[in-house]
Design an enzyme around this catalytic site. Structure first.
Site, mmCIF file in Angstrom:
data_model
loop_
_atom_site.group_PDB
_atom_site.id
_atom_site.type_symbol
_atom_site.label_atom_id
_atom_site.label_comp_id
_atom_site.label_asym_id
_atom_site.label_seq_id
_atom_site.Cartn_x
_atom_site.Cartn_y
_atom_site.Cartn_z
ATOM 1 N N SER A 1 8.944 -12.416 15.037
ATOM 2 C CA SER A 1 10.017 -11.607 15.611
ATOM 3 C C SER A 1 10.569 -12.234 16.881
ATOM 4 O O SER A 1 9.831 -12.872 17.646
ATOM 5 C CB SER A 1 9.433 -10.240 15.938
ATOM 6 O OG SER A 1 10.317 -9.500 16.737
ATOM 7 N N LYS B 1 2.619 -9.945 16.957
ATOM 8 C CA LYS B 1 3.427 -11.064 16.464
ATOM 9 C C LYS B 1 3.088 -12.348 17.225
ATOM 10 O O LYS B 1 2.994 -13.422 16.635
ATOM 11 C CB LYS B 1 4.918 -10.724 16.576
ATOM 12 C CG LYS B 1 5.335 -9.594 15.642
ATOM 13 C CD LYS B 1 5.104 -9.947 14.179
ATOM 14 C CE LYS B 1 5.252 -8.786 13.236
ATOM 15 N NZ LYS B 1 4.847 -9.060 11.846
ATOM 16 N N ASN C 1 17.721 -9.138 14.502
ATOM 17 C CA ASN C 1 17.790 -7.731 14.073
ATOM 18 C C ASN C 1 18.325 -7.614 12.644
ATOM 19 O O ASN C 1 19.538 -7.544 12.447
ATOM 20 C CB ASN C 1 18.675 -6.931 15.043
ATOM 21 C CG ASN C 1 18.033 -6.776 16.411
ATOM 22 O OD1 ASN C 1 17.671 -7.765 17.046
ATOM 23 N ND2 ASN C 1 17.878 -5.553 16.866
ATOM 24 N N TYR D 1 2.670 -3.858 19.273
ATOM 25 C CA TYR D 1 3.388 -4.459 18.136
ATOM 26 C C TYR D 1 3.812 -5.891 18.473
ATOM 27 O O TYR D 1 3.538 -6.833 17.722
ATOM 28 C CB TYR D 1 4.622 -3.622 17.752
ATOM 29 C CG TYR D 1 5.557 -4.402 16.872
ATOM 30 C CD1 TYR D 1 5.245 -4.606 15.536
ATOM 31 C CD2 TYR D 1 6.704 -5.012 17.386
ATOM 32 C CE1 TYR D 1 6.062 -5.378 14.729
ATOM 33 C CE2 TYR D 1 7.525 -5.787 16.590
ATOM 34 C CZ TYR D 1 7.205 -5.973 15.262
ATOM 35 O OH TYR D 1 8.007 -6.756 14.480
ATOM 36 N N SER E 1 22.743 8.578 20.397
ATOM 37 C CA SER E 1 22.626 8.324 21.833
ATOM 38 C C SER E 1 22.694 6.821 22.068
ATOM 39 O O SER E 1 21.924 6.063 21.472
ATOM 40 C CB SER E 1 21.278 8.831 22.364
ATOM 41 O OG SER E 1 21.191 10.222 22.197
ATOM 42 N N LYS F 1 5.444 -1.776 12.001
ATOM 43 C CA LYS F 1 6.544 -2.364 12.785
ATOM 44 C C LYS F 1 7.196 -1.425 13.790
ATOM 45 O O LYS F 1 8.248 -1.770 14.345
ATOM 46 C CB LYS F 1 7.602 -2.924 11.839
ATOM 47 C CG LYS F 1 8.233 -1.866 10.947
ATOM 48 C CD LYS F 1 9.445 -2.402 10.207
ATOM 49 C CE LYS F 1 10.122 -1.303 9.428
ATOM 50 N NZ LYS F 1 11.291 -1.726 8.696
ATOM 51 N N ASN G 1 0.831 -1.218 0.000
ATOM 52 C CA ASN G 1 0.000 0.000 0.000
ATOM 53 C C ASN G 1 0.866 1.271 0.000
ATOM 54 O O ASN G 1 0.345 2.373 0.122
ATOM 55 C CB ASN G 1 -1.001 0.006 1.170
ATOM 56 C CG ASN G 1 -0.324 0.141 2.526
ATOM 57 O OD1 ASN G 1 0.905 0.220 2.628
ATOM 58 N ND2 ASN G 1 -1.132 0.180 3.577
ATOM 59 N N LEU G 2 2.174 1.098 -0.094
ATOM 60 C CA LEU G 2 3.139 2.218 -0.163
ATOM 61 C C LEU G 2 3.105 3.100 1.089
ATOM 62 O O LEU G 2 3.563 4.227 1.048
ATOM 63 C CB LEU G 2 2.905 3.072 -1.419
ATOM 64 C CG LEU G 2 2.985 2.337 -2.767
ATOM 65 C CD1 LEU G 2 2.695 3.296 -3.929
ATOM 66 C CD2 LEU G 2 4.361 1.711 -2.961
ATOM 67 N N ASN H 1 4.804 2.732 3.755
ATOM 68 C CA ASN H 1 6.161 2.903 4.301
ATOM 69 C C ASN H 1 7.180 2.441 3.260
ATOM 70 O O ASN H 1 8.187 1.841 3.594
ATOM 71 C CB ASN H 1 6.284 2.090 5.601
ATOM 72 C CG ASN H 1 7.508 2.458 6.407
ATOM 73 O OD1 ASN H 1 8.091 3.527 6.226
ATOM 74 N ND2 ASN H 1 7.938 1.562 7.277
ATOM 75 N N PHE I 1 4.726 -10.018 4.449
ATOM 76 C CA PHE I 1 5.504 -9.008 5.176
ATOM 77 C C PHE I 1 4.667 -7.812 5.590
ATOM 78 O O PHE I 1 5.048 -7.082 6.513
ATOM 79 C CB PHE I 1 6.646 -8.474 4.300
ATOM 80 C CG PHE I 1 7.715 -9.481 3.964
ATOM 81 C CD1 PHE I 1 8.681 -9.824 4.895
ATOM 82 C CD2 PHE I 1 7.761 -10.072 2.715
ATOM 83 C CE1 PHE I 1 9.671 -10.733 4.584
ATOM 84 C CE2 PHE I 1 8.756 -10.988 2.389
ATOM 85 C CZ PHE I 1 9.709 -11.318 3.336
ATOM 86 N N ALA I 2 3.571 -7.549 4.834
ATOM 87 C CA ALA I 2 2.849 -6.289 5.028
ATOM 88 C C ALA I 2 2.371 -6.156 6.475
ATOM 89 O O ALA I 2 1.522 -6.929 6.916
ATOM 90 C CB ALA I 2 1.656 -6.239 4.070
HETATM 91 C C1 WQD Z 1 19.220 -2.225 19.196
HETATM 92 C C2 WQD Z 1 20.084 -1.793 20.370
HETATM 93 C C3 WQD Z 1 19.048 -0.176 21.795
HETATM 94 C C4 WQD Z 1 18.886 3.081 18.891
HETATM 95 C C5 WQD Z 1 13.913 -4.029 17.276
HETATM 96 C C6 WQD Z 1 12.406 -4.033 17.345
HETATM 97 C C7 WQD Z 1 11.939 -5.378 17.835
HETATM 98 C C8 WQD Z 1 12.457 -6.459 16.908
HETATM 99 C C9 WQD Z 1 13.939 -6.412 16.854
HETATM 100 C C10 WQD Z 1 11.070 -6.697 14.937
HETATM 101 C C11 WQD Z 1 19.308 -1.673 21.674
HETATM 102 C C12 WQD Z 1 20.269 0.414 21.131
HETATM 103 C C13 WQD Z 1 19.113 1.861 19.502
HETATM 104 C C14 WQD Z 1 19.648 4.203 19.328
HETATM 105 C C15 WQD Z 1 20.796 2.801 20.912
HETATM 106 N N1 WQD Z 1 12.073 -6.267 15.552
HETATM 107 N N2 WQD Z 1 20.038 1.720 20.506
HETATM 108 N N3 WQD Z 1 20.579 4.022 20.329
HETATM 109 O O1 WQD Z 1 15.473 -2.855 20.292
HETATM 110 O O2 WQD Z 1 16.562 -4.926 19.397
HETATM 111 O O3 WQD Z 1 14.375 -4.167 18.583
HETATM 112 O O4 WQD Z 1 14.365 -5.103 16.457
HETATM 113 O O5 WQD Z 1 10.196 -7.363 15.314
HETATM 114 O O6 WQD Z 1 10.585 -5.404 17.914
HETATM 115 O O7 WQD Z 1 12.020 -3.015 18.197
HETATM 116 O O8 WQD Z 1 16.467 -2.905 17.946
HETATM 117 O O9 WQD Z 1 17.774 -1.320 16.623
HETATM 118 O O10 WQD Z 1 15.994 -0.426 18.178
HETATM 119 O O11 WQD Z 1 18.077 -1.394 19.132
HETATM 120 O O12 WQD Z 1 21.639 2.710 21.819
HETATM 121 O O13 WQD Z 1 19.497 5.340 18.844
HETATM 122 O O14 WQD Z 1 20.582 -0.483 20.084
HETATM 123 O O15 WQD Z 1 18.944 0.283 23.122
HETATM 124 O O16 WQD Z 1 20.167 -2.083 22.697
HETATM 125 P P1 WQD Z 1 15.744 -3.718 19.165
HETATM 126 P P2 WQD Z 1 17.034 -1.435 17.912
#
Ligand code: WQD
Length: 338
Positions: free
Chosen positions: A125, A154, A180, A150, A217, A85, A32-33, A35, A81-82
Site C-alpha cells: 500500500s 504492510k 487508491n 494496518y 462529509s 484492510k 474465508n468469506l 468480507n 490478497f487475503a
Molecule cells: C480519501 C480522501 C479523506 C471519506 C485508504 C486507506 C489506506 C490506503 C489507501 C490501502 C481523504 C476523504 C473520505 C469521507 C472524505 N489503502 N474522505 N469523506 O485515506 O487515502 O486511504 O486508501 O492500503 O490505508 O485507508 O482513502 O478513501 O478513506 O479517503 O472527505 O467520507 O477522501 O479525508 O482525503 P485514504 P479514503
C-alpha cells in the site's frame, strides 16, 4: 498454469481473477468469506465464461495451509490478497490484524520456500510512504513510521518477504503498492461490496448518490492544496488487476532483475476530494449532497504515485480516467441497489 489467488472473492482479488482467466490461467481461489460472498463466483463466470476453483478456508489454520499445498503441488504462482484492510478497526483490534495479515503471510511463505520454484505477488500500500516529502512518490521514497496497525502490517509484511527472499533464491516476489483503487468491472458483474458504512470516499459518494446515505462529509478544506481538500491518486480497479497479471508474468518468465521487487500502482495524477465529487456530478448528472466538516485524524495531505518504474520496467500503465473509474463505481452502485 495454475495460480492461487488468496482473497480472490474480494474487491481487487475478484477483478484480478477475471484478468488471469482472460489470459488463460487456471485459478484456484482461497477465501474465508469474512468480507466477501460466494456469489462473486457467478459474476466472474458471467464475465469470463469460467468458474474458478474455490476453496473456503481460513488461512490462519496452518495445517490447512500445509494440506492445501500438498493437494495442489502444481501451483506456479500465488497472488496474496487475503488480509484485513480497515484502518480504524486495526487500531481497535491490532492482534486480529497482525494474525490475519502477518501470521498468514508467514504460513504461506513457509510453504513456498519448500518448493523448487515459487512466485509471489503481495498486496502492499501507498500507506507505507505516510506523508512523503516529495511528490510524485517514487518507490525510493523512505518508508515512514506507520500511522496504524494496518499500515504497520504492510510495512512489516514487505520486510518479511524481503528477508525471506534474501535466503531463498528460488522464491521470487513482487510487492505492489496500491494507491487508491476504485470503480468496478465495466460489465458491472463484480465490484466493491463494503459492509456497513463505507470508510472510503468513493463508495460513500455512490451510496449518497443512490440515497443510502444522506450526506457526504468532506474531511477538511483547509489543507495546503489548491482547493483546500486532500489529494489522492484514484486508480481503476481493472488497471490494478491487470498490473497483477503483468507482474506475475514477469516472474513466470524470469524477467525480474532481483528476487524481490517493489512497484507503485497509481495513475500518477492527484485528484482532490472536491474534484472527485465534481467527477461524480459530471458522470451521474446529479448534484451530490455534501458538507465540509473537520479534518479526519491520520489523513496525509497529498499522495500520488510516480509511475515511471511500473511504466518502464513492468510495461504497464493505468488506462482509465477519473471519470471512467467513477462512472463504473456509479453503474455498479445503481445495479446492486436495484
Ligand atoms: C480519501 C480522501 C479523506 C471519506 C485508504 C486507506 C489506506 C490506503 C489507501 C490501502 C481523504 C476523504 C473520505 C469521507 C472524505 N489503502 N474522505 N469523506 O485515506 O487515502 O486511504 O486508501 O492500503 O490505508 O485507508 O482513502 O478513501 O478513506 O479517503 O472527505 O467520507 O477522501 O479525508 O482525503 P485514504 P479514503
Amino acid at each position: 498454469m495454475k495460480i492461487l489467488v488468496t482473497g480472490g472473492l474480494g474487491f481487487i482479488g475478484s477483478h484480478t481473477v477475471v484478468e488471469l482467466q482472460n489470459e488463460g490461467f487456471e485459478v484456484v481461489i482461497i477465501d474465508n468469506l469474512s468480507n466477501s460472498s460466494e456469489d462473486v463466483l457467478d459474476g466472474i463466470e458471467a464475465i469470463t465464461g469460467k468458474k474458478p476453483i474455490f476453496e473456503k478456508m481460513d488461512l490462519r489454520d496452518k495445517p490447512l495451509v500445509q494440506d492445501f499445498f500438498k493437494r495442489h503441488n502444481d501451483i506456479e504462482g500465488v497472488i496474496h490478497f487475503a488480509a484485513s484492510k480497515a484502518v480504524g478497526e486495526s487500531v481497535e483490534k491490532p492482534l486480529l490484524y497482525y494474525e490475519n495479515n502477518l501470521g498468514v503471510l508467514v504460513y504461506l511463505l513457509q510453504e513456498l520456500t519448500k518448493m523448487d520454484k515459487a512466485n509471489f505477488i503481495f498486496s502492499s500500500s501507498c500507506t507505507v510512504y505516510g506523508q512523503a516529502d516529495e511528490l510524485p512518490i517514487t518507490e525510493d521514497a523512505p518508508v515512514k513510521p506507520a500511522e496504524s496497525p494496518y499500515g504497520n502490517t504492510k510495512q512489516v509484511g514487505e520486510e518479511i518477504i524481503q528477508d525471506t527472499c534474501k535466503v531463498s533464491p528460488k522464491l521470487a516476489a513482487i510487492a505492489l503498492r496500491y494507491f487508491n483503487p476504485i470503480g468496478a468491472h465495466p460489465s458491472v458483474e463484480i465490484g466493491e461490496l463494503p459492509i456497513g458504512v463505507p470508510q472510503n470516499l468513493v463508495p460513500f459518494i455512490t451510496q449518497t448518490g443512490v440515497g443510502l446515505r444522506e450526506q457526504l462529509s468532506v474531511f477538511g478544506d483547509d489543507y495546503p492544496t489548491e482547493d483546500g481538500t486532500c489529494i489522492r491518486d484514484y486508480i481503476h480497479v481493472v488497471d490494478v488487476a491487470k498490473a497483477h497479471v503483468v507482474a506475475l508474468q514477469r516472474l513466470l518468465e524470469g524477467k525480474n532483475k532481483s528476487n524481490y521487487e517493489v512497484f507503485n500502482l497509481g495513475t500518477g495524477k492527484g485528484s482532490s476530494v472536491l474534484e472527485v465529487i465534481h467527477s461524480f456530478e459530471r458522470v451521474s448528472g446529479d448534484k451530490l449532497n455534501y458538507q465540509i466538516v473537520g479534518r479526519r485524524a491520520g489523513d496525509v495531505v497529498q499522495a500520488y504515485a510516480d509511475t515511471k518504474k511500473a511504466n518502464l520496467v513492468l510495461g504497464w500503465k493505468a488506462a482509465s480516467t477519473l471519470d471512467e473509474s467513477i462512472k463504473s463505481a456509479w453503474d455498479w452502485e445503481r445495479k446492486i441497489r436495484n
